[in-house]
Design an enzyme around this catalytic site. Structure first.
Site, mmCIF file in Angstrom:
data_model
loop_
_atom_site.group_PDB
_atom_site.id
_atom_site.type_symbol
_atom_site.label_atom_id
_atom_site.label_comp_id
_atom_site.label_asym_id
_atom_site.label_seq_id
_atom_site.Cartn_x
_atom_site.Cartn_y
_atom_site.Cartn_z
ATOM 1 N N ARG A 1 39.407 1.025 -8.650
ATOM 2 C CA ARG A 1 38.982 0.051 -10.163
ATOM 3 C C ARG A 1 37.270 -0.523 -9.561
ATOM 4 N NH1 ARG A 1 38.601 4.080 -13.835
ATOM 5 N NH2 ARG A 1 36.873 3.646 -13.559
ATOM 6 N N LYS B 1 40.870 8.595 -9.557
ATOM 7 C CA LYS B 1 41.308 7.515 -9.821
ATOM 8 C C LYS B 1 42.949 7.553 -10.709
ATOM 9 C CE LYS B 1 37.234 5.361 -9.807
ATOM 10 N NZ LYS B 1 35.591 5.147 -11.304
ATOM 11 N N GLU C 1 33.260 -5.774 -6.712
ATOM 12 C CA GLU C 1 33.994 -5.474 -5.964
ATOM 13 C C GLU C 1 34.152 -6.076 -4.223
ATOM 14 O OE1 GLU C 1 34.994 -0.547 -6.953
ATOM 15 O OE2 GLU C 1 32.984 -1.094 -6.731
HETATM 16 C C1 2PG Z 1 33.443 3.624 -9.377
HETATM 17 C C2 2PG Z 1 34.091 2.151 -9.635
HETATM 18 C C3 2PG Z 1 35.079 1.850 -8.366
HETATM 19 P P1 2PG Z 1 34.634 1.175 -11.980
HETATM 20 O O1 2PG Z 1 32.381 4.150 -10.380
HETATM 21 O O2 2PG Z 1 33.107 5.062 -8.811
HETATM 22 O O3 2PG Z 1 33.413 1.663 -7.070
HETATM 23 O O4 2PG Z 1 33.690 1.906 -10.604
HETATM 24 O O5 2PG Z 1 36.058 1.135 -11.535
HETATM 25 O O6 2PG Z 1 33.656 0.497 -12.651
HETATM 26 O O7 2PG Z 1 34.862 2.779 -12.598
HETATM 27 MG MG MG Z 2 31.549 5.969 -9.008
#
Ligand code: 2PG
Ligand code: MG
Length: 419
Positions: A366, A337, A207
Site C-alpha cells: 500500500r 492486497k 511510495e
Molecule cells: C495502488 C496502491 C499502491 P494505495 O493504488 O495500487 O500503489 O495505492 O495503497 O494508496 O491504494
Molecule cells: Mg492501484
C-alpha cells in the site's frame, strides 16, 4: 505449540500515520510481530479500516487517524479467544469471522483482523521451523516474482502532479531478481537527475517515486522511456501504468486536471486504447472507475492480447467482485492486497481462484507501509508471479526488495517471467 499472549499496540506507517501492530508470544517463548499497511487511493469496496475519528485523545494527537479502537478490539475481544489456542491459521481466521461476521470487518476493523491473521501466519511458520515463504511452499524451487516498480507518482500519492497515479517499469528481460532491481535503480536515478536538469523541482512521493509534473500521461511515458533508452534497456524494460481512474471519475465523466479534458466512459475506453497502442506498456491498472464495469469489458475485448489488464479498486481482493470480473471478462489480472480483504486465508483464496481462472496475480503493498516484509514472503510462498511495492526509495519499500534478494540468495529459486 500454543498461543500464550496476544498484544496489539499502535505504531507508525511510512506516512507517519498510526497503524496496528500485534505481537504474539508462543508457548516456546518466541515472539512474533506483524504490522498492517494502509492505502490512500482506497477502493469503495475495500474491507473497513477502523480509525478513531474526532474526539479526545485521538483528535489531540493524530487528527482523528489514530487506531486505538482497533487496538482495543484485538486486546479485549480477539486476544481472549486466542490464548491457549493451537496454531492453525485457517481455524483462527474462522474465529475472527465469528467474532465479526459483518462484510469487510465493519465492527472490529480489518486492520485489527489482518494484524492478528498475519501474526498467526508468521508464528505458524516459526512453529513448523520454516520461513513464511516456505510455510506455504515447503519443497521445490521458489518463484521470485517479477517486480513492477514505481518511477513517477501522481494522483493521490503526489499532490496530483500528474492525473494518473503511477508510471512504473517492468524489467521483463532480466534474468534474475537481483539484475531486475539493478536496472530499476539505474532508471530511477537517471529519472531523478534528468528531472533536475530539466529544471523540475522533484518531490519524493508517498511510495518513494518521483513527483514530477507533466502536462500529460503521454509526456510522462515519454520521459520514462527516454531514461530506459539512454541506459540501453529499450526492449528489455516495459512500462506499466496505474491510472487509478476512480480518483478522477465523477458524475459519469473522467475529468483530467492537467489537460482540462473530460471524457465519457466510451471516449475514455478509446483514450486508453490509444495509450496502450502507442507505448510499450505491458500492464495497465484501473484504467476505469471501480464500478464502471461496462467500460472494463469493452476495453478488455479490444485491447492487445499481450496487455495485462489489472483490477485493483475494481476487485479490492474480494472473491465476489473477482467472480463477476471473470464472468464479464472485465480484466486479465488482479492486484492482491491483504488489507483490502482483512484476512490472510481469504486473501490467499482470492489469489488461488484468480490463478485457477487464468488471471495473473500481482501481490501489492500500500502507499502507507511499514518496515515489515511479510509481503515478499507471501508473494513467493503463494507463487503470485508478480509484485508491486512502490519505488526503490524508503526503508518500508526496501524491506520488501531486500527480503526478495535474501531469499533469491539463500534458497532454491527461479525468477518469474510473466511477460
Ligand atoms: C495502488 C496502491 C499502491 P494505495 O493504488 O495500487 O500503489 O495505492 O495503497 O494508496 O491504494
Ligand atoms: Mg492501484
Amino acid at each position: 505449540m500454543n498461543i500464550k499472549k496476544v498484544l496489539a499496540y499502535q505504531v507508525l506507517d511510512s506516512r507517519g500515520r498510526p497503524t496496528v501492530a500485534v505481537t504474539l508470544t508462543l508457548s516456546d517463548g518466541s515472539m512474533h510481530t506483524a504490522r498492517v499497511p494502509s492505502g490512500a487511493s482506497t477502493g469503495a469496496h475495500e474491507a473497513h479500516e477502523l480509525r478513531d475519528g474526532g474526539g479526545g485523545k485521538a483528535e489531540n494527537f493524530y487528527g482523528g487517524k489514530s487506531v486505538f479502537s482497533a487496538v482495543a478490539n484485538v486486546n479485549e475481544i480477539i486476544a481472549p479467544k486466542l490464548i491457549g489456542h493451537s496454531l492453525n491459521p485457517a481455524a483462527i481466521d474462522g474465529i475472527l469471522v465469528e467474532v465479526d461476521p459483518t462484510p469487510g470487518h465493519q465492527r472490529i476493523g480489518a486492520n485489527a483482523t489482518l494484524a492478528t491473521s498475519l501474526v498467526v501466519a508468521k508464528a505458524s511458520a516459526h512453529a513448523s521451523g520454516k520461513s513464511l515463504a516456505r510455510f506455504y511452499q515447503p519443497t521445490g524451487p521458489l518463484l521470485i516474482p517479477m517486480p513492477m516498480v514505481n518511477i513517477l507518482s501522481g494522483g493521490a500519492h503526489a499532490n496530483r502532479s500528474l492525473d494518473i497515479q503511477d508510471v512504473l517499469v517492468i524489467p521483463h528481460a532480466a534474468q534474475s531478481f537481483a539484475e531486475a532491481l539493478s536496472w530499476i535503480v539505474a532508471i530511477r536515478e537517471r529519472a531523478a537527475s534528468d528531472g533536475k536538469s530539466h529544471g523540475v523541482t522533484h518531490l519524493v512521493a508517498d511510495e518513494g517515486g518521483l513527483g514530477l509534473s507533466f502536462a500529460s500521461t503521454d509526456d510522462a511515458c515519454e520521459f520514462v522511456l527516454a531514461q530506459i533508452e539512454l541506459l540501453g534497456l529499450s526492449g528489455k524494460v516495459s512500462l506499466a501504468l496505474d491510472i487509478a481512474s476512480t480518483q478522477f471519475f465523477a458524475a459519469n465523466k473522467y475529468s483530467l486536471t492537467t489537460s482540462g479534458k473530460t471524457f465519457s466512459s466510451e471516449e475514455f475506453v478509446n483514450e486508453m486504447l490509444n495509450l496502450v497502442n502507442t507505448y510499450p506498456i505491458s500492464s495497465i491498472e484501473d484504467p476505469f472507475a471501480e464500478d464502471d464495469w461496462a467500460a472494463w469489458s469493452a476495453f478488455t475485448a479490444q485491447a492487445p492480447d499481450k496487455l495485462q489488464i489489472l483490477g485493483d479498486d475494481l476487485f479490492t481482493t474480494n472473491l465476489h467482485r473477482l467472480e463477476r470480473g471473470i464472468a464479464e471478462k472485465s480484466a486479465t489480472a488482479i492486484l492482491i492486497k491483504a488489507n483490502q480483504n482483512g484476512l490472510v486465508t481469504s486473501t490467499h483464496r482470492v489469489l488461488d481462484h484468480a490463478q485457477a481462472n487464468n488471471f495473473a496475480t500481482v501481490v501489492s503493498a500500500r502507499s502507507g507501509e511499514t518496515e515489515d516484509s511479510w509481503l515478499a514472503d507471501l508473494a513467493i510462498g503463494w507463487r503470485a508471479g508478480q509484485i508491486k511495492v512502490g519505488s526503490t526509495h524508503g526503508s518500508e519499500r526496501t524491506a520488501k526488495w531486500n527480503r526478495l534478494l535474501e531469499i533469491e540468495a539463500l534458497d532454491e529459486t527461479e525468477f518469474s517471467k510473466p511477460f
